[in-house]
Design an enzyme around this catalytic site. Structure first.
Site, mmCIF file in Angstrom:
data_model
loop_
_atom_site.group_PDB
_atom_site.id
_atom_site.type_symbol
_atom_site.label_atom_id
_atom_site.label_comp_id
_atom_site.label_asym_id
_atom_site.label_seq_id
_atom_site.Cartn_x
_atom_site.Cartn_y
_atom_site.Cartn_z
ATOM 1 N N LYS A 1 -1.703 6.594 -22.783
ATOM 2 C CA LYS A 1 -1.467 6.255 -24.024
ATOM 3 C C LYS A 1 0.266 6.466 -23.663
ATOM 4 O O LYS A 1 0.624 5.684 -24.695
ATOM 5 C CB LYS A 1 -1.582 7.823 -24.501
ATOM 6 C CG LYS A 1 -2.721 7.520 -24.807
ATOM 7 C CD LYS A 1 -3.601 8.685 -24.167
ATOM 8 C CE LYS A 1 -5.644 8.498 -24.661
ATOM 9 N NZ LYS A 1 -6.246 10.174 -24.636
ATOM 10 N N PHE B 1 -9.109 19.476 -24.977
ATOM 11 C CA PHE B 1 -9.118 17.501 -25.042
ATOM 12 C C PHE B 1 -10.163 17.762 -24.446
ATOM 13 O O PHE B 1 -11.016 18.041 -22.701
ATOM 14 C CB PHE B 1 -8.250 16.706 -24.808
ATOM 15 C CG PHE B 1 -8.855 15.175 -24.153
ATOM 16 C CD1 PHE B 1 -8.275 14.080 -25.361
ATOM 17 C CD2 PHE B 1 -8.963 14.189 -23.705
ATOM 18 C CE1 PHE B 1 -8.915 13.297 -25.877
ATOM 19 C CE2 PHE B 1 -9.280 13.445 -24.089
ATOM 20 C CZ PHE B 1 -9.778 12.485 -24.724
ATOM 21 N N THR B 2 -11.423 16.681 -24.663
ATOM 22 C CA THR B 2 -12.361 16.215 -24.004
ATOM 23 C C THR B 2 -12.480 16.775 -22.544
ATOM 24 O O THR B 2 -13.426 17.437 -21.956
ATOM 25 C CB THR B 2 -13.587 15.245 -24.473
ATOM 26 O OG1 THR B 2 -12.350 13.685 -24.293
ATOM 27 C CG2 THR B 2 -13.578 14.982 -25.866
ATOM 28 N N PHE C 1 -20.563 12.249 -25.804
ATOM 29 C CA PHE C 1 -20.185 11.782 -26.813
ATOM 30 C C PHE C 1 -19.868 9.769 -25.461
ATOM 31 O O PHE C 1 -20.083 8.774 -26.545
ATOM 32 C CB PHE C 1 -18.780 12.076 -27.281
ATOM 33 C CG PHE C 1 -17.803 12.389 -26.221
ATOM 34 C CD1 PHE C 1 -17.907 13.033 -25.363
ATOM 35 C CD2 PHE C 1 -17.002 10.865 -26.167
ATOM 36 C CE1 PHE C 1 -16.054 13.463 -24.725
ATOM 37 C CE2 PHE C 1 -16.233 11.150 -25.687
ATOM 38 C CZ PHE C 1 -16.064 12.154 -24.881
ATOM 39 N N TYR D 1 0.534 -0.932 -0.011
ATOM 40 C CA TYR D 1 -0.193 0.204 0.270
ATOM 41 C C TYR D 1 0.970 1.069 0.235
ATOM 42 O O TYR D 1 0.410 2.325 -0.824
ATOM 43 C CB TYR D 1 -1.095 -0.053 1.248
ATOM 44 C CG TYR D 1 -1.890 0.975 1.534
ATOM 45 C CD1 TYR D 1 -2.963 0.409 0.816
ATOM 46 C CD2 TYR D 1 -1.471 2.124 1.962
ATOM 47 C CE1 TYR D 1 -4.051 2.549 0.228
ATOM 48 C CE2 TYR D 1 -2.166 2.739 2.180
ATOM 49 C CZ TYR D 1 -3.410 3.304 1.126
ATOM 50 O OH TYR D 1 -4.599 4.048 0.874
ATOM 51 N N ASP E 1 0.205 18.896 -21.448
ATOM 52 C CA ASP E 1 -0.351 17.340 -21.502
ATOM 53 C C ASP E 1 0.584 16.266 -22.331
ATOM 54 O O ASP E 1 0.896 16.251 -23.634
ATOM 55 C CB ASP E 1 -1.696 17.640 -22.468
ATOM 56 C CG ASP E 1 -2.853 16.397 -22.206
ATOM 57 O OD1 ASP E 1 -2.153 15.119 -22.309
ATOM 58 O OD2 ASP E 1 -3.899 16.357 -21.907
ATOM 59 N N ARG F 1 -15.055 12.279 -33.722
ATOM 60 C CA ARG F 1 -14.554 13.576 -33.286
ATOM 61 C C ARG F 1 -14.880 14.851 -33.674
ATOM 62 O O ARG F 1 -14.332 15.514 -34.326
ATOM 63 C CB ARG F 1 -12.870 13.261 -33.758
ATOM 64 C CG ARG F 1 -12.584 11.983 -33.065
ATOM 65 C CD ARG F 1 -12.249 12.408 -30.978
ATOM 66 N NE ARG F 1 -13.093 12.667 -29.875
ATOM 67 C CZ ARG F 1 -13.200 12.346 -28.878
ATOM 68 N NH1 ARG F 1 -11.901 12.222 -27.756
ATOM 69 N NH2 ARG F 1 -14.282 12.237 -28.263
#
Ligand SMILES: *Cc1c(COP(=O)(O)O)cnc(C)c1O
Length: 486
Positions: free
Chosen positions: A270, A136-137, A459, A84, A227, A393
């Site tokens: 990613k 970005f969303t 979406f 942990y 990002d 998109r």
């Protein structure tokens, strides 16, 4: 000579992207009949997010958590340190972040949007503005949830679908200065730069541009947040397209970028072909400000909601992003598909970017008004006739403004993600072939309308239906042309 693997030339055959890996674990695929694909669309509200993989042939929805993992990553997962607090797996993660991204303080988060939640809650107050190259969303949703708004400051070239501009993700520096003057620097908690701007076709920024953004940030004393979810691919394209960096290594290029940012966050789904996320910085004060929210929302500071096995995979995956023969595989396949479609006159975003091939539904479905979601319709139609699942998109992926009005997207794209080392070239050829057929039969595609619209990130789970019986007409033509072929 690390870059030799990038330029393997064929003797008499056309140069095609050559895989520098072999496949050792496989997953069987199946292509269900077109009638079943229509039922699946109906069950899933004509929203490809809601399809079940048992009905999907090639899953090109996303690169998120779907990149193929290496034997090294899988091996590392077997020897994770299950604890942990104080897990040695986390120590490896920290070391990898320091080596690859050049930042020594790391906060783990269960995925990219969790990092966005923590950054937005910490720094955004009501009425703030965040200038960015493009949203970005989930990045936008977290900023607006915390009472802020965004300003997207790209050059006009970014919206030219068919372009030769190598860096369509560049921030418009003049507009950035104007935005700061207009909004007041005290109302701008940070400037956000996204590597390989996801929503406009995976288009990179140049390091020259990032340096200019840094200069503006310094001039006004504003933080720069990067990002870095797709930084590996952005760095690879810098190596290919920005003269100053053609002889530099991936590590040097990535460090050059990350050294310009105060805070970096990423989706490890990613970036490192695994599942997780994180925030990193070299500024202890920033680290301390963000730290309390990690145990509150994510988990203890040495796992942050990520399984320790995945943490091992992230650490290895981060180092693997420095290997240009690995990182180039997806962009090379994308380039192959984009150029093949472009040659046939099928409108796609050019130059080829990263993440996937982006097909311009606005142009292909000129007969469908934006109020009927051309990109959503095209995504549904393409799944119907091929079993290939892409992602809308376009306007479906946009959110309504504060008064509840529709905001139509700048681009209506079908994104066909090509995750790293997952698909073969014959599968890419199949995609090319079926897209060609659909393009030739585009007049048969009709629009969609919402039947269920969630209030946030609609979406993902939204439901739609066709405005006419166009799917049946498309099936009839498909049968006529392909007979009993699936
Ligand atoms: C995917 C993505 C995110 C969000 O990451 P998740 O892991 O899906 O939550 C943020 N920014 C960019 C650029 C992304 O591509």
């Amino acid at each position: 000579m690390p870059k030799n693997g990038l330029n393997i030339k064929f003797y008499k055959e056309d140069n095609i992207p050559l895989e520098l890996h072999k496949v050792r674990v496989v997953q069987k695929l199946h292509l269900v009949p077109i009638e079943r694909r229509l039922e699946a669309l109906k069950e899933g509200g004509f929203n490809t997010f809601r399809l079940n993989t048992k009905d999907v042939f090639l899953d090109m929805l996303t690169d998120s958590g779907t990149n193929a993992m290496s034997d090294q990553q899988l091996g590392a997962m077997m020897i994770a340190d299950d604890a942990y607090a104080g897990s040695q797996s986390f120590v490896k993660f920290q070391k990898a972040v320091e080596d690859v991204l050049g930042k020594k303080y790391l906060l783990p988060a269960h995925q990219g949007r969790a990092a966005e939640n923590i950054i937005s809650r910490t720094f955004i107050k009501k009425g703030d503005t965040v200038p960015m190259n493009y949203h970005f969303t989930t990045s936008m949703a977290h900023i607006t949830e915390n009472g802020g708004k965004i300003e997207e400051l790209l050059y006009d070239e970014a919206f030219v679908i068919n372009s030769k501009h190598p860096f369509k993700g560049n921030m418009n520096i003049e507009l950035l200065e104007e935005s700061i003057k207009k909004n007041g620097k005290e109302n701008i908690p940070f400037i956000r730069m996204e590597a390989s701007t996801n929503l406009i076709g995976g288009q990179p920024f140049s390091i020259a541009n990032l340096r200019d953004v840094r200069k503006v940030a310094d001039k006004y004393g504003i933080m720069l947040v990067l990002d870095a979810s797709l930084i590996g691919e952005n760095a690879y394209l810098v190596m290919q397209r920005e003269e100053e960096f053609e002889d530099k290594t991936m590590k040097e290029i990535i460090h050059e970028m990350t050294s310009l940012a105060d805070i970096i966050y990423f989706s490890a789904r990613k970036l490192s072909s695994s599942r997780g996320g994180g925030i990193c910085t070299n500024d202890e004060k920033i680290y301390k400000k963000l730290e309390p929210l990690v145990p509150l929302y994510e988990g203890f500071l040495t796992y942050g909601g990520i399984s320790v096995r995945e943490i091992e995979a992230i650490a290895v995956g981060l180092y693997e992003t420095l290997d240009e023969t690995m990182i180039s595989q997806s962009p090379k396949f994308i380039e192959y598909l984009v150029n093949a479609l472009d040659k046939k006159g099928i409108p796609v975003v050019t130059p080829a970017g990263v993440l996937g091939c982006h097909v311009d539904a606005m142009q292909i479905c000129k007969h469908i008004p934006q109020t009927q979601y051309p990109a959503g319709a095209f995504a549904a139609a393409f799944f119907l006739i091929s079993g290939v699942r892409g992602m809308e998109r376009g306007s479906v992926s946009n959110q309504r403004d504060e008064d509840g009005n529709e905001t139509y997207a700048d681009m209506e794209l079908l994104r066909l993600a090509i995750p790293r080392r997952v698909f073969t070239l014959s599968q890419i050829k199949y995609v090319e072939d079926r897209l060609t057929w659909l393009y030739d039969n585009r007049e048969l595609i009709g629009g969609l309308r919402f039947t269920y619209e969630p209030p946030v990130l609609r979406f993902f789970m939204g439901g739609l239906e066709p405005v006419s019986d166009w799917p049946e007409k498309l099936i009839a033509k498909f049968k006529k042309d392909f007979g009993d072929s699936l």
